[in-house]
Design an enzyme around this catalytic site. Structure first.
Site, PDB file in Angstrom:
ATOM      1  N   CYS A 197     -36.371  92.530 -19.783  1.00 54.10           N
ATOM      2  CA  CYS A 197     -35.269  93.067 -20.441  1.00 54.10           C
ATOM      3  C   CYS A 197     -35.218  93.648 -21.912  1.00 54.10           C
ATOM      4  CB  CYS A 197     -34.155  91.662 -20.575  1.00 54.10           C
ATOM      5  SG  CYS A 197     -33.694  91.126 -19.070  1.00 54.10           S
ATOM      6  N   LYS A 252     -41.897  85.778 -16.182  1.00 52.90           N
ATOM      7  CA  LYS A 252     -42.293  86.927 -15.508  1.00 52.90           C
ATOM      8  C   LYS A 252     -42.793  88.068 -16.298  1.00 52.90           C
ATOM      9  CE  LYS A 252     -40.514  89.824 -11.613  1.00 52.90           C
ATOM     10  NZ  LYS A 252     -39.526  90.215 -10.691  1.00 52.90           N
TER      11      LYS A 252
END
Length: 300
Positions: free
Chosen positions: A128, A163
């Protein structure tokens, strides 16, 4: 024959799970797949508030895969807790919640909300954009990786999977940063950044200009990165990137992954996950492998 694997104390009946963003929260696929046959279901990314996602068009097919710039559209944690967790609890599978955010505080808010919910693991999507740092992804700066991992771990009641983004010079640097921050498990790889141009319209095929590339074309890159990270850290790994068959999954397992996530393949073959789980069992039977752990990282 034992297909069970362990991720930070959480036992999965087999190593096959879904990749975040390709399976919703399982409901639409439950007509095709008995979710109880899977090791775990990984949900679509969940944020502290609803995200509308990016403008359309936001998907384009490319040779050997696809580009997507969905923008992590999701209904937010309130809807997720009320609607999706109760649905998944009907099945005998582990629940892994993928968490996204634009600031560290966003992530923490979701992690704290999930603390008392019946979910098994948290997967933190650090691809993100970090709005406070000018939009560079959390996962592209080792200092940011370590800092957000440490912060999430301070607030999380469930084990934490970080991740990793492949859009970095050296994936092992990011893996070590996550390990230093206290991560319990690592998952890799997230999508590679790509672009497609529509020559007839003379413009970008995706409104966002760039998108995340996934599918069979990224698999060799992903296998290489999993192998490198397996040698660099002592954490269990979840491998993903272009897995469409049991053979693909076994490549990741032999490279050092304890479990695997199936993503893009779900779009064109909704039965992919169960077929892969069954294919791994067939391979083990054929080659007289008693325990799947004999295969994890067996290629050195």
């Amino acid at each position: 024959m034992n297909t069970k694997v362990n991720l930070a104390g959480v036992e999965l009946k087999n190593p096959v799970m879904t990749a975040s963003g390709t399976f919703g929260s399982g409901e639409e696929y439950s007509e095709f797949v008995d979710l109880s046959r899977l090791g775990a279901v990984v949900t679509k990314g969940v944020a502290n508030v609803p995200w509308p996602g990016n403008p359309t068009p936001r998907i384009a097919e490319v040779h050997g895969g696809m580009l997507n710039a969905i923008g992590l559209q999701n209904p937010g944690i309130d809807v997720f807790v009320k609607r999706d967790i109760p649905f998944l609890k009907q099945y005998d599978t582990k629940i892994i919640v993928n968490v996204c955010g634009k600031t560290t505080e966003d992530y923490i808010e979701v992690v704290e909300r999930l603390g008392d919910e019946p979910v098994d693991l948290l997967e933190i999507n650090i691809s993100c954009p970090n709005v406070k740092e000018g939009g560079i992804a959390f996962g592209q700066d080792p200092k940011a990786v370590e800092a957000i991992t440490r912060e999430v771990k301070r607030h999380a009641k469930q084990p934490v999977i970080m991740k990793l983004s492949p859009n970095v010079t050296d994936i092992t640097v990011m893996a070590k940063a996550a390990e230093a921050g206290g991560a319990d498990v690592l998952s890799l790889i997230n999508t590679l950044t790509g672009m497609k141009i529509d020559i007839n319209r003379r413009t970008f095929a995706i409104a966002n200009k760039t998108g995340g590339m996934s599918g069979p074309a990224v698999k060799p890159v992903a296998v290489r990165m999993v192998y490198q990270v397996a040698s660099a850290v002592k954490l269990p790994l979840i491998g993903m990137g272009g897995i469409a068959t049991a053979e693909d999954a076994l490549e990741f397992i032999m490279a050092g992954a304890t479990a695997v996530s199936v993503g893009t393949a779900n779009f064109y073959n909704p039965y992919a996950t169960v077929e892969i789980a069954e294919g791994i069992e067939s391979y083990m039977a054929k080659h007289q492998v008693e325990d799947i752990r004999q295969l994890i990282g067996c290629v050195k």
